[in-house]
Enzyme design. Structure first.
Site, PDB file in Angstrom:
ATOM      1  N   ARG A 175      11.578  -1.664  10.534  1.00  0.00           N
ATOM      2  CA  ARG A 175      10.628  -1.107  11.399  1.00  0.00           C
ATOM      3  C   ARG A 175      10.744  -1.820  12.750  1.00  0.00           C
ATOM      4  O   ARG A 175      10.614  -3.255  12.664  1.00  0.00           O
ATOM      5  CB  ARG A 175       9.261  -1.245  10.919  1.00  0.00           C
ATOM      6  CG  ARG A 175       9.016   0.241  10.160  1.00  0.00           C
ATOM      7  CD  ARG A 175       7.822   0.128   9.418  1.00  0.00           C
ATOM      8  NE  ARG A 175       6.729  -0.514  10.068  1.00  0.00           N
ATOM      9  CZ  ARG A 175       5.431  -0.581   9.454  1.00  0.00           C
ATOM     10  NH1 ARG A 175       5.213   0.136   8.332  1.00  0.00           N
ATOM     11  NH2 ARG A 175       4.067  -1.086   9.922  1.00  0.00           N
ATOM     12  N   ARG A 204      11.872  -6.411   4.867  1.00  0.00           N
ATOM     13  CA  ARG A 204      11.554  -5.023   4.603  1.00  0.00           C
ATOM     14  C   ARG A 204      12.711  -3.946   5.207  1.00  0.00           C
ATOM     15  O   ARG A 204      12.855  -4.431   6.622  1.00  0.00           O
ATOM     16  CB  ARG A 204      10.245  -4.596   5.116  1.00  0.00           C
ATOM     17  CG  ARG A 204       9.592  -3.241   4.416  1.00  0.00           C
ATOM     18  CD  ARG A 204       8.070  -3.235   4.398  1.00  0.00           C
ATOM     19  NE  ARG A 204       7.511  -3.186   5.530  1.00  0.00           N
ATOM     20  CZ  ARG A 204       6.230  -2.930   5.675  1.00  0.00           C
ATOM     21  NH1 ARG A 204       5.636  -2.685   4.658  1.00  0.00           N
ATOM     22  NH2 ARG A 204       5.582  -2.699   7.004  1.00  0.00           N
ATOM     23  N   ARG A 224      -9.389   0.396   9.356  1.00  0.00           N
ATOM     24  CA  ARG A 224      -8.886  -0.845   9.632  1.00  0.00           C
ATOM     25  C   ARG A 224      -9.972  -1.427  10.428  1.00  0.00           C
ATOM     26  O   ARG A 224      -9.725  -2.765  10.633  1.00  0.00           O
ATOM     27  CB  ARG A 224      -7.815  -0.696  10.353  1.00  0.00           C
ATOM     28  CG  ARG A 224      -6.228  -0.931   9.642  1.00  0.00           C
ATOM     29  CD  ARG A 224      -5.263  -0.816  10.521  1.00  0.00           C
ATOM     30  NE  ARG A 224      -3.960  -1.492  10.067  1.00  0.00           N
ATOM     31  CZ  ARG A 224      -2.892  -0.790   9.621  1.00  0.00           C
ATOM     32  NH1 ARG A 224      -2.972   0.420   9.194  1.00  0.00           N
ATOM     33  NH2 ARG A 224      -1.923  -1.444   9.627  1.00  0.00           N
ATOM     34  N   LYS A 230       0.746  -1.254   0.076  1.00  0.00           N
ATOM     35  CA  LYS A 230       0.134  -0.188   0.077  1.00  0.00           C
ATOM     36  C   LYS A 230       0.940   1.432   0.013  1.00  0.00           C
ATOM     37  O   LYS A 230       0.595   2.279  -0.639  1.00  0.00           O
ATOM     38  CB  LYS A 230      -0.860   0.130   1.329  1.00  0.00           C
ATOM     39  CG  LYS A 230      -1.932  -1.172   1.355  1.00  0.00           C
ATOM     40  CD  LYS A 230      -2.808  -0.942   2.378  1.00  0.00           C
ATOM     41  CE  LYS A 230      -2.219  -0.901   3.937  1.00  0.00           C
ATOM     42  NZ  LYS A 230      -1.702  -2.245   4.130  1.00  0.00           N
ATOM     43  N   ARG A 236       0.110  -9.428  13.409  1.00  0.00           N
ATOM     44  CA  ARG A 236      -0.603  -8.181  12.293  1.00  0.00           C
ATOM     45  C   ARG A 236      -1.335  -8.748  11.540  1.00  0.00           C
ATOM     46  O   ARG A 236      -2.253  -8.174  11.124  1.00  0.00           O
ATOM     47  CB  ARG A 236       0.598  -7.322  11.987  1.00  0.00           C
ATOM     48  CG  ARG A 236       1.199  -6.382  12.862  1.00  0.00           C
ATOM     49  CD  ARG A 236       2.485  -5.699  12.531  1.00  0.00           C
ATOM     50  NE  ARG A 236       2.511  -4.871  11.282  1.00  0.00           N
ATOM     51  CZ  ARG A 236       3.443  -4.671  10.515  1.00  0.00           C
ATOM     52  NH1 ARG A 236       4.680  -4.972  10.621  1.00  0.00           N
ATOM     53  NH2 ARG A 236       3.291  -3.840   9.377  1.00  0.00           N
TER      54      ARG A 236
HETATM   55  P1  AMP Z   1       0.971   0.233   9.109  1.00  0.00           P
HETATM   56  O1  AMP Z   1       2.204   1.457   8.795  1.00  0.00           O
HETATM   57  O2  AMP Z   1      -0.247   0.790   8.572  1.00  0.00           O
HETATM   58  O3  AMP Z   1       1.427  -1.007   9.048  1.00  0.00           O
HETATM   59  O4  AMP Z   1       0.629   0.567  10.719  1.00  0.00           O
HETATM   60  C1  AMP Z   1       1.477   0.184  11.853  1.00  0.00           C
HETATM   61  C2  AMP Z   1       0.966  -0.127  13.073  1.00  0.00           C
HETATM   62  O5  AMP Z   1       0.076   1.370  13.482  1.00  0.00           O
HETATM   63  C3  AMP Z   1      -0.343  -0.813  13.190  1.00  0.00           C
HETATM   64  O6  AMP Z   1       0.088  -2.399  13.485  1.00  0.00           O
HETATM   65  C4  AMP Z   1      -1.104  -0.699  14.240  1.00  0.00           C
HETATM   66  O7  AMP Z   1      -0.560  -0.924  15.579  1.00  0.00           O
HETATM   67  C5  AMP Z   1      -1.134   0.933  13.975  1.00  0.00           C
HETATM   68  N1  AMP Z   1      -2.008   1.529  13.137  1.00  0.00           N
HETATM   69  C6  AMP Z   1      -2.003   2.102  11.880  1.00  0.00           C
HETATM   70  N2  AMP Z   1      -3.044   2.423  11.325  1.00  0.00           N
HETATM   71  C7  AMP Z   1      -4.023   2.068  12.207  1.00  0.00           C
HETATM   72  C8  AMP Z   1      -5.479   2.042  12.175  1.00  0.00           C
HETATM   73  N3  AMP Z   1      -6.208   2.748  11.291  1.00  0.00           N
HETATM   74  N4  AMP Z   1      -5.983   1.739  13.438  1.00  0.00           N
HETATM   75  C9  AMP Z   1      -5.576   1.111  14.438  1.00  0.00           C
HETATM   76  N5  AMP Z   1      -4.038   1.164  14.442  1.00  0.00           N
HETATM   77  C10 AMP Z   1      -3.425   1.470  13.399  1.00  0.00           C
END
Ligand code: AMP
Length: 213
Positions: free
Chosen positions: A160, A127, A88, A13, A171
């Site tokens: 990360r 990554r 999400r 994404k 996740r």
């Molecule tokens: P991402 O970079 O989108 O994979 O997000 C990394 C982490 O941030 C996720 O595993 C969640 O802990 C938190 N996070 C990101 N976006 C959301 C969301 N829309 N709702 C809840 N937690 C989020």
């Protein structure tokens, strides 16, 4: 053009979002990036969010909804926006509908990038990101010329905190139980545009452009 990018962690994404920014000039709104920024700056919100992020859980709905609600009032979203990693959960999607109705905006497309679970673990644990310019690499599929160094700016590459195997596995489970129901939610609104997320980055981008045109 108002878009949502939906898909499991590691679907690409963020990579496709950056290409969409370049081609369409609409801002990328990534709740993950916003939360990581808050963690880096050690704000109250960031310190609270870090506990959830490190274990692969979702940050509570009201926290991320607050971030997005505020971001969507910024003038750069007037000609469009692209939500990456939000919503999400179904409650987040319902709240987004209310926020957009209040702003008199509609969603145009929900791009759902599809990749099988078996492929995602390897994508995520390999990554790497440049600390200085944010460029992305993968130790096997897209390695830098010099290990640990960014090809573009020479910056240091890092992994990360939540891209280790245990957290990734969580996740992916959280995605299946809490985020996948959004596929039906947006299908029901005739907004869902499924995209095959396997293949070369530019080919996947081509599929997205076809859907948007
Ligand atoms: P991402 O970079 O989108 O994979 O997000 C990394 C982490 O941030 C996720 O595993 C969640 O802990 C938190 N996070 C990101 N976006 C959301 C969301 N829309 N709702 C809840 N937690 C989020």
């Amino acid at each position: 053009m108002n878009l949502i990018l939906l898909g499991p962690p590691g679907a690409g994404k963020g990579t496709q979002a950056k290409k969409l920014v370049d081609s369409y000039g609409i801002p990328q709104i990534s709740t993950g990036d916003m939360l990581r920024e808050a963690v880096k700056n050690q704000t109250q919100l960031g310190m609270e969010a870090k506990k959830y992020m490190d274990s692969g859980q979702l940050v509570p709905d009201e926290v991320v909804i607050g971030l997005v609600r505020e971001r969507l009032t910024k003038p750069d979203t007037e000609k469009g926006f692209m939500l990456d990693g939000f919503p999400r959960t179904v409650p987040q999607a319902e709240e987004l509908d209310k926020v957009l109705a209040g702003l008199k905006k509609d969603l145009n497309h929900v791009i759902s990038i599809e990749v099988a679970n078996e492929e995602l673990m390897g994508r995520l644990t390999g990554r790497r990101t440049c600390k200085a310019c944010g460029s992305g690499y993968h130790v096997i599929f897209d390695p830098p010329k010099t290990e640990g160094k960014c090809d573009k700016c020479g910056g240091e590459l890092y992994q990360r905190d939540d891209d280790n195997e245990a957290t990734v596995s969580n996740r992916l489970k959280v995605y299946d139980s809490q985020t996948k129901p959004l596929i039906d939610y947006y299908q029901g609104k005739s907004l869902l545009r499924p995209i095959d997320g396997v293949g070369a980055i530019d080919d996947i981008f081509g599929r997205i452009k076809t859907v948007l045109s």
